[in-house]
Design a protein around this motif. Structure first.
Motif, mmCIF file in Angstrom:
data_model
loop_
_atom_site.group_PDB
_atom_site.id
_atom_site.type_symbol
_atom_site.label_atom_id
_atom_site.label_comp_id
_atom_site.label_asym_id
_atom_site.label_seq_id
_atom_site.Cartn_x
_atom_site.Cartn_y
_atom_site.Cartn_z
ATOM 1 N N VAL A 31 0.713 -1.226 0.288
ATOM 2 C CA VAL A 31 -0.055 0.084 -0.238
ATOM 3 C C VAL A 31 0.479 1.066 0.385
ATOM 4 O O VAL A 31 0.584 2.223 -0.781
ATOM 5 N N SER A 32 2.346 0.899 0.688
ATOM 6 C CA SER A 32 2.578 2.683 0.658
ATOM 7 C C SER A 32 3.191 2.531 -0.620
ATOM 8 O O SER A 32 4.046 4.071 -0.012
ATOM 9 N N LEU A 33 3.639 1.488 -1.462
ATOM 10 C CA LEU A 33 4.498 1.805 -2.496
ATOM 11 C C LEU A 33 3.726 1.869 -3.513
ATOM 12 O O LEU A 33 4.098 2.036 -4.950
ATOM 13 N N SER A 34 2.159 1.464 -3.452
ATOM 14 C CA SER A 34 1.257 2.403 -4.773
ATOM 15 C C SER A 34 0.881 3.399 -4.759
ATOM 16 O O SER A 34 1.809 4.140 -3.688
ATOM 17 N N SER A 35 0.521 4.430 -6.340
ATOM 18 C CA SER A 35 -0.156 5.289 -6.677
ATOM 19 C C SER A 35 -0.663 6.122 -6.070
ATOM 20 O O SER A 35 -1.261 7.311 -5.805
ATOM 21 N N ARG A 36 -1.570 4.863 -5.163
ATOM 22 C CA ARG A 36 -2.952 5.834 -4.617
ATOM 23 C C ARG A 36 -2.803 6.259 -3.269
ATOM 24 O O ARG A 36 -1.595 5.906 -2.655
ATOM 25 N N ALA A 37 -3.181 7.459 -3.187
ATOM 26 C CA ALA A 37 -3.139 8.007 -1.619
ATOM 27 C C ALA A 37 -3.140 7.146 -0.170
ATOM 28 O O ALA A 37 -2.712 7.732 0.251
ATOM 29 N N GLU A 38 -4.337 7.418 -0.968
ATOM 30 C CA GLU A 38 -5.465 6.841 0.558
ATOM 31 C C GLU A 38 -4.547 5.772 1.012
ATOM 32 O O GLU A 38 -4.581 4.356 0.801
ATOM 33 N N THR A 39 -4.803 5.351 2.738
ATOM 34 C CA THR A 39 -4.020 4.274 2.732
ATOM 35 C C THR A 39 -5.001 4.159 4.042
ATOM 36 O O THR A 39 -6.297 4.531 3.876
ATOM 37 N N PRO A 40 -5.098 2.294 4.577
ATOM 38 C CA PRO A 40 -5.822 2.267 5.611
ATOM 39 C C PRO A 40 -5.963 2.912 6.995
ATOM 40 O O PRO A 40 -7.058 3.422 7.099
ATOM 41 N N LEU A 41 -4.980 3.869 7.247
ATOM 42 C CA LEU A 41 -4.852 4.790 7.785
ATOM 43 C C LEU A 41 -5.185 5.873 8.118
ATOM 44 O O LEU A 41 -6.178 6.522 8.866
ATOM 45 N N HIS A 42 -5.435 6.369 6.602
ATOM 46 C CA HIS A 42 -6.636 6.904 6.482
ATOM 47 C C HIS A 42 -7.634 7.293 6.147
ATOM 48 O O HIS A 42 -9.294 7.683 6.990
ATOM 49 N N VAL A 43 -8.413 5.448 6.414
ATOM 50 C CA VAL A 43 -10.028 4.845 6.817
ATOM 51 C C VAL A 43 -10.247 5.107 7.312
ATOM 52 O O VAL A 43 -11.179 5.492 8.291
ATOM 53 N N ALA A 44 -9.403 4.580 8.571
ATOM 54 C CA ALA A 44 -9.205 4.155 10.010
ATOM 55 C C ALA A 44 -10.047 5.804 11.031
ATOM 56 O O ALA A 44 -10.700 6.008 11.503
ATOM 57 N N SER A 45 -8.686 6.204 10.330
ATOM 58 C CA SER A 45 -8.698 7.706 11.170
ATOM 59 C C SER A 45 -10.029 8.100 10.445
ATOM 60 O O SER A 45 -10.689 8.642 11.599
ATOM 61 N N LEU A 46 -10.761 8.569 9.363
ATOM 62 C CA LEU A 46 -12.287 9.301 9.205
ATOM 63 C C LEU A 46 -13.232 8.009 9.950
ATOM 64 O O LEU A 46 -13.986 9.358 10.768
ATOM 65 N N ALA A 47 -12.703 6.764 10.167
ATOM 66 C CA ALA A 47 -13.919 6.206 10.866
ATOM 67 C C ALA A 47 -13.915 6.536 11.995
ATOM 68 O O ALA A 47 -14.916 5.948 13.065
ATOM 69 N N GLY A 48 -12.654 6.596 13.032
ATOM 70 C CA GLY A 48 -12.671 7.260 14.535
ATOM 71 C C GLY A 48 -12.654 5.036 15.010
ATOM 72 O O GLY A 48 -12.919 5.916 16.425
ATOM 73 N N HIS A 49 -11.602 4.656 14.459
ATOM 74 C CA HIS A 49 -11.741 3.211 14.555
ATOM 75 C C HIS A 49 -10.348 3.511 15.750
ATOM 76 O O HIS A 49 -9.191 2.990 14.605
ATOM 77 N N VAL A 50 -10.283 3.767 16.718
ATOM 78 C CA VAL A 50 -9.699 4.209 17.662
ATOM 79 C C VAL A 50 -7.890 2.715 17.346
ATOM 80 O O VAL A 50 -7.081 2.713 17.380
ATOM 81 N N GLY A 51 -8.322 1.396 17.876
ATOM 82 C CA GLY A 51 -7.398 0.136 18.376
ATOM 83 C C GLY A 51 -6.807 -0.308 16.678
ATOM 84 O O GLY A 51 -6.326 -0.751 16.497
ATOM 85 N N PHE A 52 -8.040 0.135 15.427
ATOM 86 C CA PHE A 52 -7.394 -0.471 14.030
ATOM 87 C C PHE A 52 -6.574 1.252 13.676
ATOM 88 O O PHE A 52 -4.988 0.462 13.683
ATOM 89 N N VAL A 53 -6.531 2.541 14.105
ATOM 90 C CA VAL A 53 -5.032 3.267 13.750
ATOM 91 C C VAL A 53 -3.995 3.091 15.087
ATOM 92 O O VAL A 53 -3.291 3.254 14.418
ATOM 93 N N ARG A 54 -3.878 2.072 16.260
ATOM 94 C CA ARG A 54 -2.659 2.104 17.075
ATOM 95 C C ARG A 54 -2.620 1.133 16.494
ATOM 96 O O ARG A 54 -1.361 0.936 16.832
ATOM 97 N N LYS A 55 -3.385 -0.251 16.094
ATOM 98 C CA LYS A 55 -1.971 -1.061 15.469
ATOM 99 C C LYS A 55 -1.355 -0.708 13.715
ATOM 100 O O LYS A 55 -0.464 -1.183 13.802
ATOM 101 N N ILE A 56 -1.953 -0.344 13.207
ATOM 102 C CA ILE A 56 -1.613 0.938 11.738
ATOM 103 C C ILE A 56 -0.297 1.510 12.192
ATOM 104 O O ILE A 56 0.874 1.223 11.859
ATOM 105 N N MET A 57 -0.315 2.333 13.319
ATOM 106 C CA MET A 57 0.749 3.030 13.983
ATOM 107 C C MET A 57 2.080 1.526 14.759
ATOM 108 O O MET A 57 2.798 2.492 14.492
#
Length: 209
Positions: A31-57
Motif C-alpha cells: 500500500v505504501s508503494l502504490s500510487s493511490r494516496a489513501e491508506t488504511p490509516l486514512h480510512v480508519a482515522s476518518l471512521a474513528g476506529h482507534v484500535g485499528f489506528v493503533r495497530k497501523i501506527m
C-alpha cells in the motif's frame, strides 16, 4: 489497496487485519508503494476506529501518518474534523511531533481544522502535545489565524480556549491584531457578524483595553 484490507479499515476490524498480515506480511508495505494516496490509516482515522489506528501506527508509523490522501488530507486532519479525539491522541502519541504542524493541501493544520469545527477537546489535546508557539502562529494561505477561523465559523467556545492559550504567548497582541487577506482583524469580523461575546472578550481582556 487490497479489498479485504479496505473493508477491514472501514469496519475497524483488527482481527481481520491480523489475519491478512499472517497471510501476507507485506500487504501494508505494498500500500505504501502504490500510487493511490489513501491508506488504511486514512480510512480508519476518518471512521474513528482507534484500535485499528493503533495497530497501523505500531506497524508503520513513518510511512502512513504523514501521507496526504488524494483529497489532500493526512490522517490527523481526517480524524480532527469529525472530532475523533482518541484517534487524534493515538496519532500524536505514536507519530512524529511534526504531525501537529502538518498542513493539508489547502495549507491548514490540524489546529486550523479543530478551530473551524469547534472541536474543543481536540484543540486542548493539540495544544497539550504541540509547542504552543508554533501551533498558534500558523496561518492559512488566506492569512487567517486560528482566532480568525474560530470567529468566522461562529465557534465561540473554541475561540475562548484559543484566546486563553494565545494570552500566554509573547506575540498575543500581534495575533489578536492580525489581519486576514481581506484586511480584517478578529474584532472587526466579530463586530460585523454580531458576535457580541467575542467582541467583549477582545475589548475587555486584550490589548484593546
Amino acid at each position: 489497496m487490497d479489498q479485504r484490507l479496505l473493508e477491514a479499515a472501514i469496519m475497524g476490524d483488527v482481527v481481520a487485519l491480523d489475519d491478512l498480515l499472517k497471510e501476507d506480511p507485506h500487504v501494508l508495505r505494498r500500500v505504501s508503494l502504490s500510487s493511490r494516496a489513501e491508506t488504511p490509516l486514512h480510512v480508519a482515522s476518518l471512521a474513528g476506529h482507534v484500535g485499528f489506528v493503533r495497530k497501523i501506527m505500531e506497524l508503520l508509523v513513518s510511512s502512513f501518518a504523514q501521507e496526504l490522501s488524494k483529497d489532500g488530507f493526512a490522517p490527523i486532519h481526517l480524524a480532527t474534523a469529525p472530532g475523533h479525539l482518541e484517534v487524534v491522541r493515538e496519532l500524536l502519541n505514536k507519530g512524529d511531533s511534526d504531525l501537529c504542524l502538518l498542513k493539508d493541501k489547502a495549507g491548514r493544520t490540524p489546529l486550523h481544522h479543530a478551530a473551524t469545527k469547534g472541536r474543543i477537546h481536540i484543540i486542548e489535546e493539540l495544544l497539550l502535545k504541540c509547542p504552543h508557539q508554533k501551533a498558534m502562529e500558523q496561518v492559512t494561505p488566506n492569512g487567517e489565524t486560528v482566532l480568525h477561523l474560530a470567529v468566522k465559523n461562529s465557534q465561540f467556545e473554541a475561540f475562548k480556549v484559543l484566546f486563553e492559550a494565545s494570552e500566554k504567548l509573547e506575540d498575543h497582541e500581534e495575533r489578536v491584531n492580525a489581519k486576514d487577506e481581506e484586511g480584517k482583524t478578529v474584532l472587526e469580523i466579530a463586530n460585523a457578524t454580531n458576535q457580541v461575546q467575542v467582541s467583549i472578550s477582545l475589548i475587555c481582556c486584550s490589548s484593546f483595553c
